[in-house]
Design an enzyme around this catalytic site. Structure first.
Site, short mmCIF file in Angstrom:
data_model
loop_
_atom_site.label_atom_id
_atom_site.label_comp_id
_atom_site.label_asym_id
_atom_site.label_seq_id
_atom_site.Cartn_x
_atom_site.Cartn_y
_atom_site.Cartn_z
N GLY A 70 0.78 -1.23 0.00
CA GLY A 70 0.00 0.00 0.00
C GLY A 70 0.81 1.27 0.00
O GLY A 70 0.26 2.35 0.25
N ALA A 71 2.11 1.19 -0.28
CA ALA A 71 2.97 2.39 -0.18
C ALA A 71 2.40 3.56 -0.97
O ALA A 71 2.32 4.68 -0.46
CB ALA A 71 4.38 2.06 -0.64
N THR A 92 6.74 -0.01 2.45
CA THR A 92 6.06 -1.23 2.90
C THR A 92 6.90 -2.48 2.64
O THR A 92 7.67 -2.55 1.68
CB THR A 92 4.69 -1.37 2.21
N ASN A 134 9.24 1.02 -1.97
CA ASN A 134 9.46 2.37 -2.48
C ASN A 134 8.85 3.44 -1.58
O ASN A 134 8.11 3.16 -0.65
CB ASN A 134 8.86 2.49 -3.88
N ASP A 142 10.39 4.18 -7.91
CA ASP A 142 9.71 2.94 -7.53
C ASP A 142 10.68 1.76 -7.55
O ASP A 142 10.32 0.65 -7.91
CB ASP A 142 8.51 2.66 -8.44
N ASN A 176 11.28 -8.14 -10.86
CA ASN A 176 10.17 -7.77 -9.99
C ASN A 176 10.01 -8.81 -8.89
O ASN A 176 10.99 -9.38 -8.43
CB ASN A 176 8.90 -7.54 -10.81
#
Length: 674
Positions: free
Chosen positions: A163-164, A221, A241, A286, A375
């Site tokens: 949820g950053a 997060t 991030n 990010d 990722n």
């Protein structure tokens, strides 16, 4: 006892606490891989991205699927033993940036543990599926979510959250495995006046921030990677991030902003800080460090060294001493232009002035993109070859500061203008973007810090990795195959179509002397949802989600049913006249609020609806009833009435109609759907 008479489990997320994802099993090897075929399959209940790592314990396969379902199956036959539905309210889809996914379970002392999207940490009896306890891990008034897998060690279950970009403050927590009671909490970002603190070094952490960052959350997060060293009693976790991405909005462009984009080591029993290494100080692109962490012992300078390894989003491959956090080496594993190199004397990347988009009003084309050189998809380290196998990406993104972006609770807050990254409509220009964006299975020598071999794929978002002592590397692909490669050379030895893209990592285990390979199959996630024009055709046409557990063995006799698809026809909107000014404003609003699910240019990625093919925009009232009134909230399509006006929503509708008309102009008239 011979290996063939053993039962060999996969009882932890990465097989062991070291997270190497390397199996000692050898029954399946290069000499017989051509006999590997489907043993059984199991259809999953939600047609969304499937990202979980299954666990196999005493002949039972446990796995989670989208929307927090848990499945216990006979690992050899696929027979259902029990199932559990966390019954998540689907309005919680608004919490998750990257689909309603779950990356797996943790196991310990006869219990299974799962983090739900709505923040519940749930303990289940592994034999029956009965709930043993439930703990709410975050404040529901804030836009947190959980998609990652917990980890278990020393009688504690560790869990972070996501949820950053929604304006939250990151943390990781440890709970008692027997009771669910909180043991310790470590905040990765300092709080504001009156905010709680945990086991983090508050004073030194706060000194690296500026302004009133807490008003926008800060981010950081801990949404995925963890590893545990029992000898040192250290828990390692990766931090995400900043929120917003734009450092000027977040911290006045000042400070390193501990512990964003960092690898952090804490005492597993107390949460007390031991060390950290920040991969991207002052993070602005990010560039999360939540990617897979692997513990290993390598020979460096003729001496054995216990290390932690990571290939985070920023494109550098890091080796750190896992006792002290000392940087041992850092080299780019994909093309990098945001930094020239990592200074070994200081441990800091030498950031290019041109990459600091927040200091200018012109775009900066940066590689890797926000998608990263790597990722969340787990990599693997083979003890046999000494290589790390990375599901890597090649991509770039034009970052442009948007200093006046208003904070939102319903969408991501990045402080960058995403509209400049719109895909071109002209087919030849779009093909150039597609050709410049691709994925690869990269075999990396972590000691020499160099590429050994690669297998290049036409598209990105290919699955996680498994390596075995049978000399094999397994990976699923975005184009709908599960494949096996020679671990030393990269030669493809075996491949089978899976009828859907695979993003999850395979696992292997043995039951009653037979070795099996299992993978959660189901196309989706943030990349397909957002970047539909970049998704590539699968084995049987366009990428389509068919969510299943697939299990293979030598001489398997099962077959998948023939795939069923139907062609959707582009609705005729030629009778509708749009207002160019409304279309332009609708594009900007769509790109802020809708793109993360329905795709850039309203081009769906094969999972959620491609709005160009929806009849809903034909009716102004129907479109309003969904987007403003929320009539489909129970299916996850929340109402945006708290932030968007009816006028805003009408402008989005006109933009979607314009995209429909554009598709017809370039000759597109049909898409496949399941």
């Amino acid at each position: 006892m011979a290996e063939q008479s053993k039962t060999v489990d996969w009882a932890q997320h990465g097989l062991t606490n070291s997270e190497q994802r390397y199996s000692p099993l050898t029954q399946i090897g290069a000499e017989n891989i051509n006999q590997l075929s489907l043993a059984w399959y199991y259809d999953l209940p939600e047609q969304r991205a499937q990202e979980a790592t299954p666990l196999i314990i005493d002949g039972v396969l446990y796995s989670s699927s989208a929307w927090n379902h848990v499945h216990a199956l006979n690992a050899a036959t696929g027979e259902v033993m029990w199932e559990y539905d966390a019954k998540v309210d689907k309005t919680n889809a608004g919490r998750a940036c990257c689909d309603a996914i779950n990356r797996g379970l943790a196991f310990g002392d006869g219990r299974l543990y799962m983090g739900a999207i709505d923040g519940r940490l749930i303990a289940l009896d592994a034999n029956t599926g009965k709930e043993l306890w439930v703990t709410q891990t975050f404040d529901l008034s804030k836009q947190y979510s959980i998609t990652g897998a917990p980890r278990v060690a020393n009688g504690k279950v560790f869990i972070g959250n996501g949820g950053a970009e929604y304006g939250v403050r990151g943390y990781i927590s440890a709970y008692d495995t027997s009771t669910g009671e909180l043991v310790w909490r470590f905040y990765t970002v300092p709080g504001g006046p009156g905010d709680p603190t945990g086991t983090e070094p508050v004073e030194s952490q706060t000194a690296t921030w500026d302004g009133e960052w807490w008003k926008l959350g800060g981010g950081g997060t801990v949404w995925d990677s963890m590893a545990f060293d029992a000898e040192l009693n250290l828990l390692y976790f990766g931090v995400g991030n900043g929120s917003p991405w734009n450092p000027m909005l977040r911290s006045n462009g000042k400070g390193d902003n501990w512990f964003l984009s960092s690898i952090v080591a804490v005492d597993a029993d107390t949460g007390e800080y031991r060390w950290h290494y920040q991969t991207t100080p002052g993070e602005g692109w990010d560039y999360t460090a939540t990617q897979h962490l692997i513990l290993a012992e390598l020979e460096l300078a003729s001496k054995p060294r216990k290390v932690v390894m990571q290939a985070p989003k920023n494109g550098f491959f890091y080796l750190l001493d896992r006792a002290s956090g000392e940087l041992l080496s850092a080299e780019p594993y994909v093309p990098v232009n945001w930094a020239s190199h990592v200074d070994m004397a200081t441990g800091r990347p030498q950031i290019a002035d041109a990459a600091k988009y927040w200091l200018t009003d012109t775009p900066a084309l940066i590689t890797p993109s926000w998608m990263g050189g790597h990722n969340w998809h787990p990599m693997s380290y083979s003890q046999q070859t000494g290589l790390v196998y990375i599901p890597a990406h090649i991509s770039a993104y034009p970052y442009l500061a948007e200093p006046d972006q208003k904070p939102s609770k319903l969408t991501v807050n990045m402080g960058v203008d995403t509209t400049i990254a719109a895909f071109p409509d002209e087919p030849e220009a779009l093909k150039q973007v597609q050709d410049a964006t691709y994925g690869m299975l990269l075999a990396w020598d972590p000691v020499a810090q160099k590429e050994v071999w690669r297998v290049q794929y036409p598209g990105v978002w290919n699955g996680g990795i498994l390596s075995t002592a049978g000399g094999l590397v397994f990976q699923g692909t975005a184009t709908g195959f599960l494949a096996a490669y020679n671990a030393s050379t990269g030669e493809q030895l075996w491949q089978q179509p899976t009828q859907t893209g695979i993003v999850a990592p395979p696992v292997t285990f043995m039951v009653d002397g037979e070795q099996y390979i299992t993978v959660s199959a189901g196309w989706g996630g943030v990349f397909p949802n957002m970047t539909g024009p970049l998704t590539r055709d699968s084995a049987d046409g366009e990428p389509i989600n068919r969510s299943r557990l697939l299990t293979y063995k030598l001489g398997g006799t099962s077959t998948l049913p023939a795939p069923t698809t139907q062609a959707r026809t582009l609705p005729d909107t030629s009778h509708i006249t749009t207002d160019p000014s409304k279309v332009a404003r609708g594009f900007a609003t769509y790109d802020r609020y809708c793109v993360h699910c329905h795709g850039a240019g309203a081009v769906g990625g094969g999972v959620l609806p491609d709005l160009r093919y929806s009849a809903m925009p034909l009716s102004r009232q129907a479109f309003k009833s969904v987007v403003y009134d929320g009539v489909l909230s129970e299916r996850g399509m929340i109402s945006f009435a708290s932030e968007l006006s009816e006028q805003d929503i009408e402008q989005i509708r006109q933009y979607v109609i314009d995209r429909n008309q554009q598709a017809r102009r370039v000759g597109e008239t049909q898409r496949l759907s399941r």
